[in-house]
Design a protein around this motif. Structure first.
Motif, short mmCIF file in Angstrom:
data_model
loop_
_atom_site.label_atom_id
_atom_site.label_comp_id
_atom_site.label_asym_id
_atom_site.label_seq_id
_atom_site.Cartn_x
_atom_site.Cartn_y
_atom_site.Cartn_z
N MET A 1 0.80 -1.82 0.11
CA MET A 1 0.22 0.62 -0.79
C MET A 1 0.90 1.43 0.55
N ASN A 2 0.44 2.03 -0.78
CA ASN A 2 0.90 3.19 -1.05
C ASN A 2 0.37 4.44 -0.39
N ILE A 3 0.87 5.13 0.83
CA ILE A 3 -0.44 6.34 1.41
C ILE A 3 0.55 7.70 0.90
N ARG A 4 -0.80 8.54 1.17
CA ARG A 4 -0.16 10.15 -0.05
C ARG A 4 -0.78 11.08 1.57
N LEU A 5 -0.01 12.08 2.10
CA LEU A 5 -0.61 13.14 2.31
C LEU A 5 -1.29 13.90 1.79
N LEU A 6 -2.23 14.54 1.02
CA LEU A 6 -2.46 16.10 0.72
C LEU A 6 -2.72 17.09 1.06
N ALA A 7 -1.65 18.41 1.26
CA ALA A 7 -1.82 19.56 2.03
C ALA A 7 -2.09 20.82 1.56
N ILE A 8 -3.01 21.59 1.84
CA ILE A 8 -2.87 22.91 0.98
C ILE A 8 -2.39 23.97 1.16
N GLY A 9 -1.62 24.70 0.96
CA GLY A 9 -0.55 25.88 0.69
C GLY A 9 1.23 24.90 1.58
N LYS A 10 2.56 25.81 1.48
CA LYS A 10 3.55 25.39 2.50
C LYS A 10 3.24 25.91 3.55
N THR A 11 4.78 24.93 4.38
CA THR A 11 4.70 25.12 5.42
C THR A 11 6.21 26.20 5.17
N ASP A 12 5.84 27.75 6.13
CA ASP A 12 7.18 28.57 5.74
C ASP A 12 7.89 28.64 7.43
N ASN A 13 7.61 27.14 7.91
CA ASN A 13 7.98 27.95 9.72
C ASN A 13 9.25 26.13 9.39
N LYS A 14 10.58 26.79 9.23
CA LYS A 14 11.59 25.99 8.94
C LYS A 14 11.83 25.03 9.89
N SER A 15 11.41 25.16 11.71
CA SER A 15 11.82 24.17 12.59
C SER A 15 11.12 23.04 12.16
N LEU A 16 9.14 23.23 11.92
CA LEU A 16 8.11 21.70 11.30
C LEU A 16 8.51 21.73 10.31
N GLN A 17 9.24 22.70 9.39
CA GLN A 17 9.56 21.53 8.01
C GLN A 17 10.46 20.40 8.04
N THR A 18 11.36 20.52 9.31
CA THR A 18 12.50 20.04 9.67
C THR A 18 11.61 18.77 9.95
N LEU A 19 11.49 18.83 11.23
CA LEU A 19 10.73 17.84 12.10
C LEU A 19 9.40 16.59 11.01
N ILE A 20 9.07 17.96 10.02
CA ILE A 20 8.31 17.15 9.22
C ILE A 20 9.28 16.17 8.35
#
Length: 157
Positions: A1-20
């Motif tokens: 199985m594949n899993i995709r996560l679709l989300a609207i709008g980019k993450t502009d928080n660098k710390s959060l993006q690092t964790l993601i």
């Protein structure tokens, strides 16, 4: 199985993006996972709430193939403990679903068309979180779910 996560709008928080990025990498050891960000709609201030949901809905649905199973992250969705969520993932894998697509909507939620197409709704919490944080929470819970299914120690940390 594949899993995709679709989300609207980019993450502009660098710390959060690092964790993601970190949890995305961890999750990829268990399953084929893909986070796809749909760019924010331009000129939203000229649109009503309904029009914005409509436009976002069209973008979301354009990313879904007929065989995908669509699950919305929605405040009115089912709630799970982490163990129950891991069992939910196992059921989806056992059902032979090729691609499970989780969707985080825009600030006003989903259009009627997206609700009609969805095969399920999940609520992470009765509390409201920023859309950027929800991405991290979903990916972390997917990772946690697979560690539970594999009987690995992460879950209790």
């Amino acid at each position: 199985m594949n899993i995709r996560l679709l989300a609207i709008g980019k993450t502009d928080n660098k710390s959060l993006q690092t964790l993601i990025d970190d949890y995305t990498k961890r999750l990829s050891f268990y399953i084929k996972f893909d986070l796809e960000v749909i760019p924010d709609i331009k000129n939203v201030k000229n649109l009503s709430e309904a029009q914005q949901k409509e436009k976002e809905g069209e973008l979301i649905l354009s990313k879904i193939s007929p065989t995908d199973q669509l699950i919305l992250l929605d405040e009115n969705g089912s709630t799970f403990s982490s163990v129950e969520f891991s069992e939910y993932l196992q059921k989806k894998m056992n059902a032979g679903i090729k691609t499970l697509v989780f969707v985080i909507g825009g600030p006003y939620g989903f259009s009627e068309e997206v609700y009609k197409k969805a095969q399920g709704k999940i609520s992470l919490s009765a509390m409201t979180f920023s859309h950027q944080m929800v991405r991290l929470f979903v990916i972390e819970q997917l990772y946690r779910g697979f560690t539970i299914l594999r009987n690995e120690p992460y879950h209790h940390h």
